[in-house]
Design a protein around this motif. Structure first.
Motif, PDB file in Angstrom:
ATOM      1  N   ARG A  15       4.363   5.733   5.660  1.00 16.35           N
ATOM      2  CA  ARG A  15       5.396   6.632   5.135  1.00 16.35           C
ATOM      3  C   ARG A  15       6.114   5.931   3.994  1.00 16.35           C
ATOM      4  O   ARG A  15       6.258   4.715   4.010  1.00 16.35           O
ATOM      5  N   VAL A  16       6.565   6.715   3.031  1.00 13.48           N
ATOM      6  CA  VAL A  16       7.436   6.187   1.989  1.00 13.48           C
ATOM      7  C   VAL A  16       8.856   6.607   2.359  1.00 13.48           C
ATOM      8  O   VAL A  16       9.087   7.735   2.807  1.00 13.48           O
ATOM      9  N   HIS A  17       9.782   5.661   2.234  1.00  6.25           N
ATOM     10  CA  HIS A  17      11.204   5.895   2.505  1.00  6.25           C
ATOM     11  C   HIS A  17      11.996   5.409   1.308  1.00  6.25           C
ATOM     12  O   HIS A  17      11.610   4.445   0.659  1.00  6.25           O
ATOM     13  N   GLY A  18      13.121   6.036   1.057  1.00  4.63           N
ATOM     14  CA  GLY A  18      13.990   5.544  -0.002  1.00  4.63           C
ATOM     15  C   GLY A  18      14.954   6.594  -0.486  1.00  4.63           C
ATOM     16  O   GLY A  18      15.062   7.681   0.080  1.00  4.63           O
ATOM     17  N   SER A  19      15.631   6.261  -1.555  1.00  2.00           N
ATOM     18  CA  SER A  19      16.670   7.144  -2.071  1.00  2.00           C
ATOM     19  C   SER A  19      16.108   8.390  -2.744  1.00  2.00           C
ATOM     20  O   SER A  19      16.858   9.318  -3.020  1.00  2.00           O
ATOM     21  N   ALA A  20      14.806   8.437  -2.980  1.00  5.87           N
ATOM     22  CA  ALA A  20      14.190   9.632  -3.557  1.00  5.87           C
ATOM     23  C   ALA A  20      13.644  10.564  -2.479  1.00  5.87           C
ATOM     24  O   ALA A  20      13.124  11.625  -2.784  1.00  5.87           O
ATOM     25  N   GLY A  21      13.736  10.150  -1.230  1.00  3.81           N
ATOM     26  CA  GLY A  21      13.249  10.982  -0.138  1.00  3.81           C
ATOM     27  C   GLY A  21      12.232  10.252   0.719  1.00  3.81           C
ATOM     28  O   GLY A  21      12.011   9.051   0.563  1.00  3.81           O
ATOM     29  N   GLU A  22      11.638  11.004   1.618  1.00  6.41           N
ATOM     30  CA  GLU A  22      10.639  10.463   2.531  1.00  6.41           C
ATOM     31  C   GLU A  22       9.404  11.351   2.501  1.00  6.41           C
ATOM     32  O   GLU A  22       9.510  12.551   2.316  1.00  6.41           O
ATOM     33  N   ALA A  23       8.244  10.728   2.708  1.00  5.95           N
ATOM     34  CA  ALA A  23       6.999  11.496   2.749  1.00  5.95           C
ATOM     35  C   ALA A  23       5.937  10.697   3.493  1.00  5.95           C
ATOM     36  O   ALA A  23       5.936   9.467   3.466  1.00  5.95           O
ATOM     37  N   GLU A  24       5.070  11.408   4.144  1.00  4.36           N
ATOM     38  CA  GLU A  24       3.917  10.819   4.819  1.00  4.36           C
ATOM     39  C   GLU A  24       2.803  10.652   3.784  1.00  4.36           C
ATOM     40  O   GLU A  24       2.570  11.541   2.968  1.00  4.36           O
ATOM     41  N   LEU A  25       2.142   9.505   3.792  1.00  2.79           N
ATOM     42  CA  LEU A  25       0.989   9.297   2.915  1.00  2.79           C
ATOM     43  C   LEU A  25      -0.265   9.720   3.664  1.00  2.79           C
ATOM     44  O   LEU A  25      -0.329   9.657   4.892  1.00  2.79           O
ATOM     45  N   ARG A  26      -1.267  10.156   2.921  1.00  3.44           N
ATOM     46  CA  ARG A  26      -2.532  10.565   3.522  1.00  3.44           C
ATOM     47  C   ARG A  26      -3.635   9.626   3.063  1.00  3.44           C
ATOM     48  O   ARG A  26      -3.548   9.030   1.987  1.00  3.44           O
ATOM     49  N   ARG A  27      -4.656   9.508   3.863  1.00  3.73           N
ATOM     50  CA  ARG A  27      -5.794   8.648   3.535  1.00  3.73           C
ATOM     51  C   ARG A  27      -6.550   9.207   2.345  1.00  3.73           C
ATOM     52  O   ARG A  27      -6.797  10.402   2.253  1.00  3.73           O
ATOM     53  N   ASP A  28      -6.927   8.310   1.427  1.00  7.72           N
ATOM     54  CA  ASP A  28      -7.763   8.650   0.279  1.00  7.72           C
ATOM     55  C   ASP A  28      -8.710   7.470   0.074  1.00  7.72           C
ATOM     56  O   ASP A  28      -8.381   6.521  -0.637  1.00  7.72           O
ATOM     57  N   GLY A  29      -9.852   7.491   0.755  1.00  8.92           N
ATOM     58  CA  GLY A  29     -10.761   6.350   0.720  1.00  8.92           C
ATOM     59  C   GLY A  29     -10.126   5.166   1.432  1.00  8.92           C
ATOM     60  O   GLY A  29      -9.715   5.267   2.581  1.00  8.92           O
ATOM     61  N   ASP A  30     -10.009   4.041   0.737  1.00 11.43           N
ATOM     62  CA  ASP A  30      -9.380   2.849   1.309  1.00 11.43           C
ATOM     63  C   ASP A  30      -7.875   2.818   1.096  1.00 11.43           C
ATOM     64  O   ASP A  30      -7.208   1.890   1.538  1.00 11.43           O
ATOM     65  N   ASP A  31      -7.334   3.792   0.404  1.00 13.58           N
ATOM     66  CA  ASP A  31      -5.916   3.824   0.072  1.00 13.58           C
ATOM     67  C   ASP A  31      -5.190   4.899   0.875  1.00 13.58           C
ATOM     68  O   ASP A  31      -5.795   5.779   1.478  1.00 13.58           O
TER      69      ASP A  31
END
Length: 104
Positions: A15-31
């Motif tokens: 997950r990304v957290h911070g002053s711009a908001g929060e969001a779940e990341l999704r798999r994209d290959g190895d990233d």
């Protein structure tokens, strides 16, 4: 404006957290990847939280972004630890100024 954030590393969840908001990341290959829709003049601090980590002092700065923001130790919210985050700056972000200019 759309900002893409990408994390490369081993994790079961990111997950990304911070002053711009929060969001779940999704798999994209190895990233892991997500995108945030933010104003072009945004300036925000963010981190990646791996595998449900909820202590912000243990979140990780973005290894692909060299811009950092450092919260020094000794603040009431950092305790004895220095906490380093990544700095997201849009192309129209105003320059940082740390004091009010005065004619002296």
């Amino acid at each position: 404006m759309r900002f893409e954030l990408r994390y490369h590393g081993d994790a079961r969840r990111v997950r990304v957290h911070g002053s711009a908001g929060e969001a779940e990341l999704r798999r994209d290959g190895d990233d892991w990847v997500t995108s945030l829709e933010l104003p072009a003049d945004v300036r925000a601090v963010y981190w990646f939280a791996l595998d449900g980590e909820d202590d912000w002092r243990r979140w990780l700065p973005d290894p692909s972004n060299p811009k950092r923001y450092v919260y020094p130790p000794g603040l009431h919210f950092t305790g004895e630890d220095e906490v380093v985050g990544s700095l997201l700056e849009g192309p129209e972000a105003k320059p940082l100024t740390w004091s009010t200019p005065r004619d002296v």
